[in-house]
Scaffold this motif. Structure first.
Motif, PDB file in Angstrom:
ATOM      1  N   ARG A 115       0.810  -1.208   0.000  1.00 47.89           N
ATOM      2  CA  ARG A 115       0.000   0.000   0.000  1.00 47.89           C
ATOM      3  C   ARG A 115       0.851   1.271   0.000  1.00 47.89           C
ATOM      4  O   ARG A 115       0.526   2.266  -0.615  1.00 47.89           O
ATOM      5  CB  ARG A 115      -0.911  -0.027   1.228  1.00 47.89           C
ATOM      6  CG  ARG A 115      -1.612   1.259   1.474  1.00 47.89           C
ATOM      7  CD  ARG A 115      -2.847   1.078   2.297  1.00 47.89           C
ATOM      8  NE  ARG A 115      -2.554   0.471   3.598  1.00 47.89           N
ATOM      9  CZ  ARG A 115      -3.493   0.129   4.473  1.00 47.89           C
ATOM     10  NH1 ARG A 115      -4.753   0.308   4.174  1.00 47.89           N
ATOM     11  NH2 ARG A 115      -3.184  -0.399   5.618  1.00 47.89           N
ATOM     12  N   GLU A 153      -3.290  -1.174  -3.955  1.00 46.53           N
ATOM     13  CA  GLU A 153      -4.140  -1.930  -3.047  1.00 46.53           C
ATOM     14  C   GLU A 153      -4.990  -2.932  -3.806  1.00 46.53           C
ATOM     15  O   GLU A 153      -5.353  -2.712  -4.954  1.00 46.53           O
ATOM     16  CB  GLU A 153      -5.032  -0.982  -2.245  1.00 46.53           C
ATOM     17  CG  GLU A 153      -4.264  -0.262  -1.163  1.00 46.53           C
ATOM     18  CD  GLU A 153      -5.141   0.690  -0.359  1.00 46.53           C
ATOM     19  OE1 GLU A 153      -5.998   0.199   0.372  1.00 46.53           O
ATOM     20  OE2 GLU A 153      -4.946   1.907  -0.486  1.00 46.53           O
ATOM     21  N   THR A 199      -0.353  -8.493   6.003  1.00 44.97           N
ATOM     22  CA  THR A 199      -0.592  -7.048   6.052  1.00 44.97           C
ATOM     23  C   THR A 199      -0.173  -6.401   7.366  1.00 44.97           C
ATOM     24  O   THR A 199      -0.370  -5.202   7.544  1.00 44.97           O
ATOM     25  CB  THR A 199      -2.068  -6.746   5.782  1.00 44.97           C
ATOM     26  OG1 THR A 199      -2.851  -7.624   6.587  1.00 44.97           O
ATOM     27  CG2 THR A 199      -2.407  -6.979   4.325  1.00 44.97           C
TER      28      THR A 199
END
Lengths: 661, 324, 278, 152, 131
Positions: free
Chosen positions: A171, A216, A330
């Motif tokens: 991201r 993303e 993540t």
């Protein structure tokens, strides 16, 4: 009527000792559909299997019942044998007359009729067996890693090394994640950047790794072997091909914004790279801070850029790619402890979180590597560390232990002593948890060699008083109230799941626990798998963990992913649900209870009074169905049935088992 | 004449005839008088003339929502008069994906409860010629004169413990709502049966179910029975034996009730439809009571958005087994 | 703006001037506080144990008397008891049934139960108040002292942020004073310990006052008669400049430009006019 | 006539049908066997993938055909192989158990148990107990189909 | 010293307060938050520890429950969501009921105090120390 053959195994004396085999064979001959019955000492032996195969051919058998050990033991063996004789393997049924009969009953008078009854049930079911095929699923030989922290980097390198292509979606403008923010790592105190940067470069340069930063994942469709993923690459406003990474743009940029990488403790430019070792070394324009984007003037970066790489009108790009497997890595966030009003975080510059304090040690950090008070730039003399801020707190925080705080606090206290030799550290703790190789020794060094005062207890409140922070706490071991006139306070704020992890979980199709950490498929035996086939998890997105655990988990997830990618085809489950769409009324209750999202509505056309009517019915995707059968029970009309364990088959077994009455 | 309130009827007729005329709906499902004065049967009105037959009296028991299953095949847009229970039945169908909300116009009729002819006749004797209604009172008209009685005592079983007489879903409310009712005795019969021994309970049901003709009128009337092929008629597998014997009667009634677990809206149409007066609502209410007790209060049909309790779970659910 | 008003015992005794100044200020702000008829003592402490419902009778009777309409009190202790009793009535069906059956009233926890400060903040608004101020307290260095009862337990009281409240500072700002923030403003003064354990109260009060003084305050405001008593009587001064303690309402009235005799008159007028209304 | 179900003294041996989920309880039964535990032969196991596959109609069919007791065994809540099957099963079968009791069945006739694949001892124990309880109750006549007679 | 977990004091306190001392993990935040520990012979977390271990006689002798001013600071900050104010009140109540008498009454006050103290102080003092 099908032609069934029954084969009964003696298993040496294991079965024959308590079941009268002769009687069982005789009884079997009378079951409906049975045209052949035989017995053998060891059916699972090669000779035994040959006996079955020969009988299938000689007697044109189209159903086989074996009375043997548990199907969990040798069902596979016998199905394979049946297949070798040209029979669909699912036409074979096992009667478990060993584990469920001869081994648990002593009396031959009891065990024999029970064995016969189990054989009868198996034969009754076999009559209704159908040829089944496990679906074969093609595998796209490419992996997707979501998250470019140490977990994602490690997993990507491992997959790439195994010879498969892997995309890493990150991201932020650079890979590196949380580990890039750390100064040193416990318990060895090696410099975080020194061990991370080579990995980042390795990932970037590996021919099989494709880094997709500032991007993303927006949508995941499909299933194991064939995930179709939509990825949004945000506009960088810089052409990565032209950019040489010279850095003139951010040197000249006149506009500043708070630096995310520095936890907001310092400023970065509007065009920036998050940190000096960023990979890729391509700046990005923060359009909310850029003067050109906000006020329409400036354009200094464009003018100054030697290779003319600035592209103001670049747009977000959305592309779709197919992947065989997905690894979610993540990471985590740090809780904002300002809700703990008694600590006054956010109201005083010298009250910091652990991650913020970490940045003070870094040479490229907000203080240039000097550990000083942000209020007056003086080095602190007394620093109080408070543990479990938001962790182990069911009233206002998270009920779990954040796992890393005890160790990084010890590390920071040691580093502090090295940077500011006159400084004294105090650690308020509830328990010190140091399970891990070399961890306990490390923490003891902090207490013994670095003069860190460990106080077992908590802090009631921090009272700012002039230049100082009066920390009012307790040491429960001595039973004394402790008041420390501190210069700085460091809060070990809880490690929490990323705020958007439920959203990502929904996109990828994996679930999370009540704290929004992703759930593994089994807490012990499937630690990197999820309930969605082909999706794996690694690192702190599953639960708070330190770097060694994260890397180990990342490699584990990579092995699982590589195992999957190495297959030509994936074999799905043969015993899946199927819908009788003519009968299905389309209430879709089945969809609601399916744990695998394998059921979806579909519109069909039906003839009605000369014309056609459209209506909605359920449809099963056999690639996703795992055969639990929960849908079949919620369906009142029995319009959805489970192959291999159908309503007809189970009722036939019940009837047959009860027949002795 | 049993017309409760001609004023109300006129208002209903005015609204629906306008909608029929304007094409907002192609068909109106309402009620008309049947053979006897104490019967009101479904009316399928397509024109203003048809609407002349419309009635709204104390005998409009039939739940009209269920007729949508068939009528929506032939009509694009159907209007339905709904009492409280009919509206919950509509929600049942909606939640079961049987109807599309935007193809139905619901006209809400808060319902004072349907009268039971059997009770009226028992009070007045066979000479009962008709009734008149006023302010919660009924005047029984017989050859030998008129008797005034309290309305409450002559309600149908299905209406006596009705919690929601007002429609819970509607496009247009045609009459003044009356608010939620109390139903203190809703589970009384269930409670009483629960105090019996298993033997006594079995004897009770054996007796009640022995009357069952397996005519399946209960199923036909029920808004939760919307399967295209009911399990009782299936050949493969043959769930339900065809024989008229106690075992098969038990099977039918237990499974019928179980299929309503968490879904039954407690409209009582099954019991009303039963020609041999089997207390079917007791089976349904047993499930309602238990599921509420075990998994939290849930009234099926109140809100089509709320997930039915058997479609969901909580990890810490209680269980009714001797091991928890 | 018209509210039911519950005074409580202390406001008819030691804390008369809290009532009179509030009444006068309220009248000037267009807020009407109508005293409940035949009210009784709230009980002063909220019962923290499960089996003594008898102590709830009085606050619940008061709550029921407000008939679901907004009920205002001034004393922090009274407000605390009323608010928590209300919450219990909302939450605990068994307790509610027992208490209301006994009292023969119908009450299920309805109605807003407010402290006068909340009326100023939420209903009138501090911005509006600031506009209505006649004599801003310019140059007066004042610190707020909150104490415990208004803030905690915050889930029930829902008065303000329990660790970093702002309502009294906002009031001080509105009436033009120089706000001084002291870190001890939410620490307990010792409460009724001043009755039995004076040394404890001396300790807590001294810390509160020293902290305010060090922060530069010349005066403190409070909303609780007991806090005021303790702050005025329990501190060990050791020759330090004493700090003046006010009820928040005293400074409010002053900022509204009301003099003492005016206060008395307006209080009398109010009484007369409410008598006249009857 | 089958001999196993004829008790030599009372002449009554109950038939108990046990539906076991493949992943936990059936494996628990296997473990009872491998560990050579013993339990009464009255119990006959039918393997199902999951207790979420348990249609209450299977239970009623067993009673119709002559079962004296029916047991459903599945993974402990939280341990379901299919992650949610036993959660759904727990709700469905709880409601069903109350319903059959309401119809007049003794509570012991239908039971649900959580038995993991490592609980061979629990498997044997539960089968023992179920058999003892049903024996004490005597034969089930409720819902028994009169036409379903012994064939062997 | 009694070490049984099931003493009457603990049970009654649990019943009266609805709080279970076993939920406490002894972080001692309550003691750190308490403004009146100076006069206490046991710190609040120690009181809970004694409750956990069933040291009933020592608790009966402790002044801590009587020093507690019910300021609710401990409860507001407890990470285990325990309401210590209720627990202290529970102990006080059990002790008062056992004592069958009052710990403190009007007779213990000087006329000067009676004159000067706000009514609120007297009522709350009597309520806390009387039954």
């Amino acid at each position: 009527m099908p032609r069934t053959g029954v084969f009964i195994c003696h298993c040496g004396t294991n079965i024959a000792g308590t079941v009268d085999i002769e009687k069982a064979v005789e009884a079997s001959r009378n079951f409906p559909g049975v045209v052949h019955a035989a017995d053998y000492r060891y059916l699972c032996s090669e000779m035994g299997q040959d006996l079955i195969k020969k009988a299938i051919v000689d007697n044109q058998l189209d159903r086989v019942v074996v009375g043997t050990c548990s199907p969990r033991m040798h069902e596979g063996t016998f199905r394979k044998a049946a297949a070798e004789a040209g029979l669909n393997p699912y036409l074979l049924e096992v009667a478990n007359i060993r584990e469920h009969c001869s081994w648990v009953h002593k009396d031959i008078e009891e065990a024999t009729p029970k064995a016969i009854s189990l054989l009868r049930a198996a034969a009754a079911k076999a009559v209704l067996n159908e040829s089944l095929d496990a679906p074969e699923l093609e595998v796209e030989k490419r992996a997707l890693v979501i998250g470019g922290g140490i977990a994602g980097i490690q997993a990507a390198i491992d997959i790439a090394e195994a010879g498969y292509e892997v995309d890493v979606v990150e991201r932020e403008p650079s890979i590196g994640g949380r580990m890039a923010q750390l100064e040193k790592t416990f318990p060895t105190l090696d410099c975080s950047a020194c061990i991370l940067t080579p990995k980042m470069v390795e990932a970037a340069q590996h021919p099989n790794v494709n880094l997709i930063t500032y991007s993303e994942v927006e949508e995941v469709k499909g299933f194991v072997g064939q995930f179709d993923v939509k990825i949004r690459q945000k506009a960088r406003s810089v052409d990565p091909v032209k950019c040489t990474g010279c850095g003139i743009c951010y040197e000249k940029c006149p506009s500043k914004a708070s630096s995310e990488f520095e936890m907001g403790l310092s400023k970065r430019k509007a065009i920036y790279i998050p940190f000096p070792q960023a990979v890729p070394n391509v700046p990005v324009i923060d359009r909310d801070a850029c003067l050109y984007f906000t006020k329409g003037r400036c354009q200094i970066c464009e003018k100054e850029c030697p290779p003319q790489a600035i592209v103001y009108d670049q747009e977000d790009e959305i592309f779709e790619r197919r992947y065989g497997t997905i690894i979610v890595a993540t990471g985590f966030d740090q809780m904002n402890p300002s809700q703990y009003g008694e600590y006054g975080y956010g109201q005083h510059p010298d009250i910091l979180t652990g991650l913020e304090f970490e940045r003070l040690f870094n040479a490229s950090g907000p203080t240039g590597g000097k550990v000083v008070r942000l209020s007056d730039g003086k080095p602190p003399e007394k620093v109080v560390f408070i543990q479990c801020v938001g962790s182990r707190d069911k009233a206002r925080g998270m009920n779990y232990c954040s796992k890393i705080c005890c160790m990084y606090t010890a590390k920071q206290a040691i580093l502090l002593k090295e940077k500011v030799p006159d400084a004294k550290s105090y650690v308020f703790y509830i328990d010190v948890r140091t399970a891990g190789k070399g961890y306990e020794e490390f923490q003891r060094r902090a207490a013994e060699e670095y003069d860190v005062a460990y106080l077992r207890g908590q802090v009631g409140k921090i009272f700012p008083d002039g230049d100082h922070l009066v920390v009012h706490g307790v040491d429960s071991l001595s039973g004394k109230i402790i008041e420390i006139k501190a210069d700085m306070v460091v809060l070990a704020a809880a490690s929490i799941a990323r705020a958007d992890s439920p959203e990502l979980g929904r996109i990828v199709g994996i679930n999370s626990d009540s704290y929004h950490f992703f759930n593994e498929a089994h807490p012990k035996l499937k630690p990197v798998e999820t309930h969605t086939a082909g999706v794996f998890i690694a690192g702190a997105c599953q639960a708070p963990k330190d770097i060694p655990d994260t890397v180990a988990q990342a490699s584990a997830a990579a092995v699982k992913a590589v195992g999957l990618l190495s297959k030509e085809f994936l074999k799905g489950e043969a015993c899946t649900a199927e819908v009788n769409q003519a009968e299905c009324s389309g209430c879709l209750y089945c969809e609601a209870v399916c744990p695998y999202s394998a059921i979806s509505p579909v519109e069909i056309e039906e003839r009605y009074q000369g014309g056609t009517l459209k209506r909605t019915v359920a449809e099963v995707n056999p690639a996703l169905c795992q055969g639990c059968g929960s849908c079949t029970v919620i369906c009142r009309s029995g319009s959805i049935n489970l192959k291999g364990f159908s309503n007809e088959q189970i009722l036939a077994e019940v009837d047959a088992i009860c027949l002795q009455r | 004449m049993a017309e409760r309130n001609l004023e109300q009827l006129e208002k209903i007729r005015e609204v629906v005839s306008q909608d029929l005329l304007s094409g907002r709906i192609e068909l109106l499902l309402g009620w008309e008088k049947g053979h006897y004065w104490w019967q009101s049967r479904p009316l399928f009105a397509r024109s203003k003339d048809d609407l002349a037959k419309l009635t709204w009296d104390s005998f409009c028991a039939v739940n009209l929502s269920r007729y949508l299953l068939e009528e929506l095949k032939d009509h694009q847009k159907v209007g339905v008069l709904v009492k409280g229970c009919d509206s919950r039945a509509f929600n049942r169908l909606l939640q079961d994906n049987m109807v599309e909300r935007d193809r139905v116009v619901l006209y809400g009729l808060p319902c004072p409860g349907i009268l039971d002819y059997k009770l009226l006749a028992a009070e007045a004797g066979p000479e009962l010629k008709g009734i008149a209604e006023e302010n919660g009172k009924i005047v029984l008209k017989t050859a030998s004169g008129e008797v005034e009685v309290k309305r409450d005592q002559f309600l149908m079983a299905k209406c006596r413990e009705c919690l929601y007489p007002d429609p819970v879903v509607y496009d247009q409310m045609l009459l003044e709502p009356q608010g939620k009712k109390e139903a203190p005795e809703r589970f009384k019969a269930v409670d009483e049966l629960e105090t019996l021994t298993p033997e006594e309970r079995f004897a009770y049901w054996e007796k009640e179910l022995s009357r069952c003709l397996r005519c399946y009128a209960c199923r036909q009337a029920c808004p939760y029975c919307s399967c295209r092929e009911c399990f009782v008629e299936q050949e493969n597998p043959r769930w339900q034996g065809r024989a008229y014997q106690p075992s098969e009667n038990f099977l039918f009634h237990l499974v019928r009730a179980y299929h309503g677990a968490g879904r039954c809206i407690d409209c009582g149409e099954c019991q009303r439809a039963c020609p041999v007066d089997i207390p079917l609502q007791e089976l349904n209410r047993k499930l309602i009571k238990d599921i509420n007790e075990l998994y939290g209060d849930y009234e099926a049909g109140l809100d089509a958005e709320l997930e039915p309790p058997l479609l969901t779970y909580r990890p810490d659910d209680p269980a009714a087994f001797s091991e928890k | 703006m018209r509210y039911h008003y519950f005074p409580g015992c202390t406001l008819k005794g030691q804390a008369k001037n809290m009532e009179s100044t509030t009444m006068a200020a309220a009248a000037a702000l267009g807020i009407e506080l109508v005293e409940l008829e035949e009210w009784q003592c709230c009980g002063a402490v909220y019962p923290l144990y499960e089996d003594e419902l008898i102590t709830l009778l009085s606050p619940v009777r008061t709550l029921a008397a407000a008939k679901g309409e907004p009920l205002v009190s001034l004393c922090a202790a009274c407000h605390h008891v009323l608010k928590r009793a209300q919450e219990l009535m909302q939450r605990n069906e068994e307790a509610r049934k027992k208490v209301t059956d006994y009292l023969e009233v119908d009450y299920a926890g309805e109605g807003r139960v407010l402290h006068f400060l909340e009326v100023l903040r939420d209903d009138l608004g501090f911005d509006k108040l600031a506009e209505m101020v006649k004599k801003p307290l310019e140059g007066r260095k004042v610190a707020a002292y909150y104490g415990c009862l208004l803030l905690r337990p915050s889930k029930v009281m829902q008065f303000d942020d329990p660790e970093n409240p702002t309502i009294m500072e906002d009031l001080l700002k509105a009436i033009g004073a120089d706000v001084v923030k002291s870190p001890y403003r939410t620490e307990c003064c010792g409460a009724y310990l001043s009755v039995t354990e004076e040394a404890v109260a001396e300790d807590t009060v001294t810390r509160i006052i020293d902290s305010a003084r060090n922060a530069g305050a010349e005066a403190l405001i409070t909303a609780c008669p007991l806090c005021r008593y303790n702050l005025e009587n329990c501190a060990s001064e050791d020759g330090k400049e004493p700090i003046k303690v006010y009820y928040f309402s005293e400074l409010l009235a002053e900022a509204m430009g009301l003099q003492f005799d005016q206060l008395m008159t307006s209080a009398l007028e109010r009484r007369r006019s409410s008598d006249g209304n009857k | 006539m089958s001999t196993a179900l004829n008790d030599k003294t009372t002449g009554y041996e109950p038939l108990i049908v046990a539906f076991c989920c493949n992943w936990c309880s059936y494996a628990g039964g296997d473990l009872a066997g491998t560990s050579r535990m013993s339990y009464p032969a009255n119990v006959r196991v039918i393997r199902v993938p999951c207790c979420g596959r348990m249609n209450p109609m299977f239970v009623l069919r067993a009673f119709q055909r002559g079962a004296d007791g029916v047991l459903v065994a599945g993974c402990h809540p939280g341990d379901c192989h299919y992650s949610t099957g036993n959660y759904h099963g727990r709700r469905r079968l709880s409601a069903f158990k109350r319903l059959v009791e309401f119809a007049g069945f003794e509570p012991e006739r239908f039971e649900v148990r959580w038995i993991s694949s490592s609980e061979g001892d629990k498997f044997a124990e539960e089968m023992e107990q179920m058999t003892a309880k049903i024996k004490a109750l005597g034969p089930n006549r409720k819902m028994r189909d009169a036409r379903w007679q012994s064939v062997t | 010293m009694a070490t049984s977990n099931k003493t009457r004091l603990v049970d009654e306190m649990k019943m009266q307060s609805g709080q279970d001392p076993n939920e406490c993990y002894q972080c001692a935040k309550c003691s750190a938050a308490c403004p009146v520990t100076a006069a206490m012979d046991l710190l609040p977390h120690q009181v809970i520890r004694y409750l956990q271990l069933g040291f009933e006689e020592d608790l009966a002798k402790s002044n801590t429950p009587w020093i507690c001013a019910s300021c609710f600071t401990c409860a507001a900050r407890c990470p285990r969501d325990l309401d210590l104010a209720r627990m202290m009140e529970g102990i006080r109540l059990v002790m008062l009921r056992r004592r069958e008498g009052n710990k403190f009454g009007p007779a213990d006050l000087t006329p000067e105090q009676l004159e000067k103290l706000p009514q609120q102080a007297l009522v709350s003092g009597f309520r806390k120390y009387n039954k």
